[in-house]
Write a protein that holds these residues in place. Structure first.
Motif, PDB file in Angstrom:
ATOM      1  N   ALA A   1       0.715  -1.060  -0.052  1.00 55.60           N
ATOM      2  CA  ALA A   1       0.196   0.260  -0.090  1.00 55.60           C
ATOM      3  C   ALA A   1       0.889   1.179  -0.010  1.00 55.60           C
ATOM      4  CB  ALA A   1      -0.880   0.093   1.180  1.00 55.60           C
ATOM      5  N   GLY A   2       1.814   1.398  -0.751  1.00 61.10           N
ATOM      6  CA  GLY A   2       2.798   2.569  -0.926  1.00 61.10           C
ATOM      7  C   GLY A   2       3.881   2.870   0.104  1.00 61.10           C
ATOM      8  N   ARG A   3       3.996   1.887   1.177  1.00 61.69           N
ATOM      9  CA  ARG A   3       4.927   2.146   2.101  1.00 61.69           C
ATOM     10  C   ARG A   3       5.732   0.644   2.318  1.00 61.69           C
ATOM     11  NH1 ARG A   3       3.115   3.848   7.492  1.00 61.69           N
ATOM     12  NH2 ARG A   3       1.467   2.687   7.390  1.00 61.69           N
ATOM     13  N   PRO A   4       6.789   0.767   2.746  1.00 59.01           N
ATOM     14  CA  PRO A   4       7.573  -0.426   3.187  1.00 59.01           C
ATOM     15  C   PRO A   4       6.566  -1.406   4.095  1.00 59.01           C
ATOM     16  CG  PRO A   4       9.227   1.171   3.241  1.00 59.01           C
ATOM     17  CD  PRO A   4       7.661   1.870   3.030  1.00 59.01           C
ATOM     18  N   MET A   5       6.740  -2.744   3.891  1.00 53.90           N
ATOM     19  CA  MET A   5       5.912  -3.455   4.618  1.00 53.90           C
ATOM     20  C   MET A   5       6.340  -3.419   6.256  1.00 53.90           C
ATOM     21  SD  MET A   5       4.879  -7.419   4.215  1.00 53.90           S
ATOM     22  CE  MET A   5       6.485  -8.021   3.559  1.00 53.90           C
ATOM     23  N   ALA A   6       7.575  -3.240   6.308  1.00 51.63           N
ATOM     24  CA  ALA A   6       7.629  -2.959   7.705  1.00 51.63           C
ATOM     25  C   ALA A   6       7.414  -1.727   8.522  1.00 51.63           C
ATOM     26  CB  ALA A   6       9.582  -2.805   8.071  1.00 51.63           C
ATOM     27  N   ALA A   7       7.044  -0.821   7.576  1.00 54.93           N
ATOM     28  CA  ALA A   7       6.511   0.527   8.297  1.00 54.93           C
ATOM     29  C   ALA A   7       5.167   0.193   8.899  1.00 54.93           C
ATOM     30  CB  ALA A   7       6.492   1.463   7.131  1.00 54.93           C
TER      31      ALA A   7
ATOM     32  N   LEU B   1       1.555 -10.975  -1.104  1.00 55.60           N
ATOM     33  CA  LEU B   1       1.597  -9.646  -0.824  1.00 55.60           C
ATOM     34  C   LEU B   1       0.584  -9.056  -1.716  1.00 55.60           C
ATOM     35  CD1 LEU B   1       3.512  -7.324   0.017  1.00 55.60           C
ATOM     36  CD2 LEU B   1       4.592  -7.445  -2.144  1.00 55.60           C
ATOM     37  N   ALA B   2       0.399  -9.443  -2.871  1.00 59.91           N
ATOM     38  CA  ALA B   2      -0.766  -8.834  -3.611  1.00 59.91           C
ATOM     39  C   ALA B   2      -2.111  -9.110  -2.848  1.00 59.91           C
ATOM     40  CB  ALA B   2      -0.904  -9.608  -4.943  1.00 59.91           C
ATOM     41  N   GLU B   3      -2.117 -10.314  -2.132  1.00 58.53           N
ATOM     42  CA  GLU B   3      -3.399 -10.645  -1.561  1.00 58.53           C
ATOM     43  C   GLU B   3      -3.718  -9.520  -0.467  1.00 58.53           C
ATOM     44  OE1 GLU B   3      -3.239 -14.759  -0.273  1.00 58.53           O
ATOM     45  OE2 GLU B   3      -3.964 -15.650  -2.288  1.00 58.53           O
ATOM     46  N   ALA B   4      -2.602  -9.261   0.284  1.00 56.15           N
ATOM     47  CA  ALA B   4      -2.544  -8.550   1.266  1.00 56.15           C
ATOM     48  C   ALA B   4      -2.828  -7.137   1.099  1.00 56.15           C
ATOM     49  CB  ALA B   4      -1.236  -8.564   2.095  1.00 56.15           C
ATOM     50  N   GLY B   5      -2.494  -6.508  -0.154  1.00 54.93           N
ATOM     51  CA  GLY B   5      -2.549  -5.342  -0.497  1.00 54.93           C
ATOM     52  C   GLY B   5      -4.123  -4.989  -0.715  1.00 54.93           C
ATOM     53  N   ARG B   6      -4.773  -6.081  -1.140  1.00 52.50           N
ATOM     54  CA  ARG B   6      -6.387  -5.790  -1.247  1.00 52.50           C
ATOM     55  C   ARG B   6      -7.116  -6.015   0.176  1.00 52.50           C
ATOM     56  NH1 ARG B   6      -4.877  -9.293  -5.642  1.00 52.50           N
ATOM     57  NH2 ARG B   6      -5.633 -11.320  -4.496  1.00 52.50           N
ATOM     58  N   SER B   7      -6.256  -6.164   0.942  1.00 54.14           N
ATOM     59  CA  SER B   7      -6.871  -6.152   2.623  1.00 54.14           C
ATOM     60  C   SER B   7      -6.664  -4.904   3.321  1.00 54.14           C
ATOM     61  CB  SER B   7      -6.304  -7.298   3.422  1.00 54.14           C
ATOM     62  OG  SER B   7      -6.368  -8.515   2.723  1.00 54.14           O
ATOM     63  N   VAL B   8      -5.802  -3.959   2.671  1.00 54.01           N
ATOM     64  CA  VAL B   8      -5.359  -2.631   3.016  1.00 54.01           C
ATOM     65  C   VAL B   8      -6.660  -1.771   3.191  1.00 54.01           C
ATOM     66  CG1 VAL B   8      -3.823  -0.658   3.218  1.00 54.01           C
ATOM     67  CG2 VAL B   8      -3.059  -3.208   3.016  1.00 54.01           C
ATOM     68  N   SER B   9      -6.761  -0.818   4.063  1.00 53.75           N
ATOM     69  CA  SER B   9      -8.042   0.104   3.732  1.00 53.75           C
ATOM     70  C   SER B   9      -7.559   1.351   2.971  1.00 53.75           C
ATOM     71  CB  SER B   9      -8.500   0.519   5.104  1.00 53.75           C
ATOM     72  OG  SER B   9      -7.335   1.073   5.917  1.00 53.75           O
ATOM     73  N   LEU B  10      -8.527   2.099   2.666  1.00 53.38           N
ATOM     74  CA  LEU B  10      -8.171   3.355   1.791  1.00 53.38           C
ATOM     75  C   LEU B  10      -7.240   4.322   2.362  1.00 53.38           C
ATOM     76  CD1 LEU B  10     -11.769   4.125   0.517  1.00 53.38           C
ATOM     77  CD2 LEU B  10      -9.945   2.945  -0.687  1.00 53.38           C
TER      78      LEU B  10
ATOM     79  N   ILE C   1      -9.905 -11.357   6.663  1.00 54.48           N
ATOM     80  CA  ILE C   1      -8.922 -12.223   6.271  1.00 54.48           C
ATOM     81  C   ILE C   1      -9.064 -13.594   7.208  1.00 54.48           C
ATOM     82  CG2 ILE C   1      -6.254 -12.434   6.790  1.00 54.48           C
ATOM     83  CD1 ILE C   1      -6.129  -9.122   6.657  1.00 54.48           C
ATOM     84  N   GLN C   2      -8.656 -14.592   6.474  1.00 55.51           N
ATOM     85  CA  GLN C   2      -8.651 -15.794   7.153  1.00 55.51           C
ATOM     86  C   GLN C   2      -7.244 -16.371   7.365  1.00 55.51           C
ATOM     87  OE1 GLN C   2     -11.393 -17.577   8.237  1.00 55.51           O
ATOM     88  NE2 GLN C   2     -12.467 -15.727   7.490  1.00 55.51           N
ATOM     89  N   GLN C   3      -6.772 -16.816   8.765  1.00 58.29           N
ATOM     90  CA  GLN C   3      -5.515 -17.236   9.155  1.00 58.29           C
ATOM     91  C   GLN C   3      -4.900 -18.191   8.239  1.00 58.29           C
ATOM     92  OE1 GLN C   3      -5.014 -19.292  12.618  1.00 58.29           O
ATOM     93  NE2 GLN C   3      -2.760 -18.497  13.050  1.00 58.29           N
ATOM     94  N   ARG C   4      -3.996 -18.176   7.484  1.00 58.37           N
ATOM     95  CA  ARG C   4      -3.566 -19.507   6.755  1.00 58.37           C
ATOM     96  C   ARG C   4      -2.901 -20.796   7.735  1.00 58.37           C
ATOM     97  NH1 ARG C   4      -2.379 -18.219   1.420  1.00 58.37           N
ATOM     98  NH2 ARG C   4      -2.622 -16.148   0.829  1.00 58.37           N
ATOM     99  N   ASN C   5      -3.431 -21.997   7.345  1.00 59.43           N
ATOM    100  CA  ASN C   5      -3.008 -23.203   8.179  1.00 59.43           C
ATOM    101  C   ASN C   5      -3.120 -23.083   9.446  1.00 59.43           C
ATOM    102  OD1 ASN C   5      -2.074 -24.129   5.538  1.00 59.43           O
ATOM    103  ND2 ASN C   5      -0.198 -23.005   5.738  1.00 59.43           N
ATOM    104  N   PRO C   6      -4.580 -22.682   9.788  1.00 57.51           N
ATOM    105  CA  PRO C   6      -4.626 -22.505  11.255  1.00 57.51           C
ATOM    106  C   PRO C   6      -4.471 -23.562  12.039  1.00 57.51           C
ATOM    107  CG  PRO C   6      -6.689 -22.887  10.350  1.00 57.51           C
ATOM    108  CD  PRO C   6      -5.664 -22.621   9.152  1.00 57.51           C
TER     109      PRO C   6
END
Length: 219
Positions: free
Chosen positions: A37-43, A195-204, A213-218
């Motif tokens: 979403a336009g910022r480093p993931m670590a931010a 990363l692409a999937e997470a980008g769709r989970s970021v708010s405006l 979001i569903q946890q992977r391999n719960p």
């Protein structure tokens, strides 16, 4: 809302961002510096962790100038060969200003806003050496809170060839803390597809949001 009361000196916490890995599943790039979403993931990770701790430090082994640009002290592994998260924790235990160290990985931008408080509450109640998050029957070993005095035992484990986080935990007095109610917040991003999937989970407004979001391999 008034700010939280300061912690007593013996309960202050250093927050550690673990960013020293090789990012092999992301094509060998420095994962935390990849944009979400336009910022480093670590931010995103640092923004969620900062209000929970008394100082922030970063463990990184590459692109050190880029990591220093976040404005926090950066320390590389003292033990060479990309020794994994335990090598990063070892470096942090040597350099942390406070008696407790909370660790989070650089690829988990949705981490719980109450992660550190819940780990600290369990650690102190149990009188344990280390508190680790658990979601259902799955441990989240890189989301932990431990005492700075473990630097020596951890160095011994690493110098003896140990690398597995869970195996090191087996040598300690550990308390597991359930986060079943926030399991999705532990979602991590390892590949370009994730990363692409997470980008769709970021708010405006650019804030990571875990709604839907569903946890992977719960399990």
């Amino acid at each position: 809302m008034s700010p939280p009361a300061p912690r007593p000196a013996d309960r202050r916490i250093t927050g550690l961002l673990l960013a020293g890995g090789q990012g092999s599943r992301m094509g060998g790039v420095d994962k935390g510096l990849v944009e979400l979403a336009g910022r480093p993931m670590a931010a995103h990770v640092l923004e969620r962790l900062a209000p929970q701790v008394d100082e922030l430090i970063v463990n990184a082994n590459r692109n050190l100038d880029a990591w220093r640009a976040f404005g926090h002290p950066v320390f590389s592994d003292d033990i060479g060969g990309f020794g994994g998260p335990l090598a990063g924790l070892h470096a942090a235990l040597l350099h942390a200003r406070h008696p407790l160290v909370a660790t989070v990985p650089c690829d988990s931008p949705f981490l719980p806003a109450d992660l550190v408080d819940r780990l600290a509450g369990a650690l102190h109640s149990a009188g344990a050496q280390l508190a680790v998050a658990r979601t259902f029957d799955r441990l989240q070993p890189v989301f932990c809170l431990c005492r700075r005095e473990l630097a020596g035992p951890l160095a011994d484990y690493l110098h003896g060839g140990g690398r597995g986080v869970a195996r090191w935990h087996d040598t300690l007095d550990v308390v597991e803390v359930s986060f079943d109610d926030e399991a999705a917040a532990f979602r991590n991003i390892n590949t370009p597809i994730e990363l692409a999937e997470a980008g769709r989970s970021v708010s405006l407004d650019g804030t990571p949001a875990i709604t839907g979001i569903q946890q992977r391999n719960p399990t």
